[in-house]
Design an enzyme around this catalytic site. Sequence first.
Site, PDB file in Angstrom:
ATOM      1  N   LYS A   1       0.816  -1.351   0.060  1.00 31.18           N
ATOM      2  CA  LYS A   1      -0.073  -0.049  -0.019  1.00 31.18           C
ATOM      3  C   LYS A   1       0.983   1.225  -0.076  1.00 31.18           C
ATOM      4  O   LYS A   1       2.019   1.078   0.688  1.00 31.18           O
ATOM      5  CB  LYS A   1      -0.814  -0.074   1.341  1.00 31.18           C
ATOM      6  CG  LYS A   1      -2.178   0.886   1.496  1.00 31.18           C
ATOM      7  CD  LYS A   1      -2.835   0.764   2.501  1.00 31.18           C
ATOM      8  CE  LYS A   1      -4.177   1.747   2.635  1.00 31.18           C
ATOM      9  NZ  LYS A   1      -5.097   1.319   3.679  1.00 31.18           N
TER      10      LYS A   1
ATOM     11  N   SER B   1      -9.639   1.699   2.209  1.00 30.20           N
ATOM     12  CA  SER B   1      -8.537   2.315   1.625  1.00 30.20           C
ATOM     13  C   SER B   1      -7.734   1.729   0.947  1.00 30.20           C
ATOM     14  O   SER B   1      -6.639   2.143   0.162  1.00 30.20           O
ATOM     15  CB  SER B   1      -8.023   3.339   2.516  1.00 30.20           C
ATOM     16  OG  SER B   1      -7.367   2.462   3.482  1.00 30.20           O
TER      17      SER B   1
ATOM     18  N   SER C   1     -10.371  -1.049   6.219  1.00 24.66           N
ATOM     19  CA  SER C   1      -9.631  -0.665   4.689  1.00 24.66           C
ATOM     20  C   SER C   1      -8.804  -1.798   4.186  1.00 24.66           C
ATOM     21  O   SER C   1      -8.467  -1.825   3.189  1.00 24.66           O
ATOM     22  CB  SER C   1      -8.643   0.381   5.395  1.00 24.66           C
ATOM     23  OG  SER C   1      -9.189   1.562   5.679  1.00 24.66           O
TER      24      SER C   1
END
Length: 555
Positions: A138, A213, A237
């Site tokens: 990420k 996310s 997320s």
Amino acid sequence: MKPVVFPATHRPYAELVAEKLAERESRIPQEWRITFDESKPCLLDVPSTCGLLSAKELEITENYDSVGLLAELAAGKLSAVEVATAFNKRAAIAQQCLNCLTEIFFDKAIARANFLDEELKRTGKPVGPLHGLPVALKDSMNVEGEDSVVGIAAYIGQPEKENSVIVDILLQLGAVLYVKTNVPQSMMVPDTDNNVFGITRNPIHKEITASGSSGGLAALIKFRGALAGIGTDVGGSIRVPAYTHGVYAMKPSSGRLPYYGVKGYWEPGAETAGILCVNAPMAVSFRDCELLMKTITDAEPWLYDPSCQYLPWNEPAPLGRKLALGVIRFDTEVQTLPPVRRALEETVAKLKAAGHDLVEMELYRAGEISDNAVDIFKVDGGAFLQSQLDITGEPMTVANQNGLLYPDVKRGISDFYAYSSVRAELQRAWLLYWASSAKLTKSGKPVDALLLPIQSFPARPDGYMVRSHFSRTFNNLDYPGIVFPVTTVQMSKDDEEMPPPLNAMDARVQTTWAKGVRERLEGYPIGLQIVGQRQMEPQLFQTMHAIAAVLEGVV
């Protein structure tokens, strides 16, 4: 004391964005450019039809999970360079199709893979348990020499000076790092979109959200541009994007995986208090998630990260009995839509038929827990986020404005203490509630885990904000959870109308299943989650193995 701040670029955001996009574009070799039909709703067939990948590269990227691929690498049947090249190319295809990448460093990956191949040849031994495994990150994971933009233009052109602790450990374990993946602005909204890189597309259907996310990571893994990666979770997320892409993820409790040096949108230091964001694995199989959890834990991260607790990976004794699972069907606010309800009902029926003990429980005090989480999340009212946007004149995204968190009134330290006190009381109440499940089970002992949806609804249209308490409840409680696919939407079974809505949010959720809308979800993956008690990740994976032994196709 001088406050810690993130290095920022003081130029108009539009100029910075143009430069960043051009830089990212330059990192995909010209010979890897492809053409494809962008009007197609589903792009999962592009890697096999675009002509860029050889037959062997397709085999490498499609026929293994991480555990299987590592066995081939350790045996010398595949070289690290072969594997890195295959996943570099497939990630390049994914970026062109899905807009899922932020940082691309294919050249570093090949150099790393060459080193690993030479070491294996020299010593006859793999360089660690992840030898040669490409691992995606990420965007919030800091990689020395690469930006961590995290969807905020002011952070463009500010390469990080050192790795996050988890990045150092992955390298120590033998992994190959090659890309970072897209996130929403603020990383606190459930769609992966920002003013720098734009929106990430879900490869299953272009009108369905990639979620957030960790949406860029989920899109890449579903596309098999990665078999495994590291994201984060503070309110769903890692689990929600895994759910909306039909892949696997594991949210651990805080203190289990190293978090030091991960870049967020909060003011530096804020990530050490309140509801703690955690690093978390996502992968094409749950055994890959277990592999990452175990190998990172075995590297003793508490020696390098002050946020890590001393939590060796102690394998539980063989179960030697059937499971006792608490089933939760309702999130206390919105009704569970037909495909999700059926997924849970069918799973419960299969587990019961296999002799496991399934008892009915509730999402105890979920409304209070959710309200408390929101209070903690918006304690600074979005002031730090706004200050970072103001550096370059960048606007707040529509998703953030619609997310009901920011902007808001900034609270004081006494407010934060009060919210923390409420949280502690709710955590204590849940411990007692879990213990009380002993009254429901055949054994007279508390349930091993909870079985429930991750959302009350299937994957929703992009940009359409609805909520379910099934995710952030367990961030507030700090309980670990594993998300796994179990079925798909089937109109022959799921084409049902809903009863009258319970409230305004329920009505909004039901519009995602309206006639004329739900039909496009035919064949879409539907998953569930299991939840364990705090810091009991090895026991939760033991439960997952027992469940997988009953459910066809769960790996």
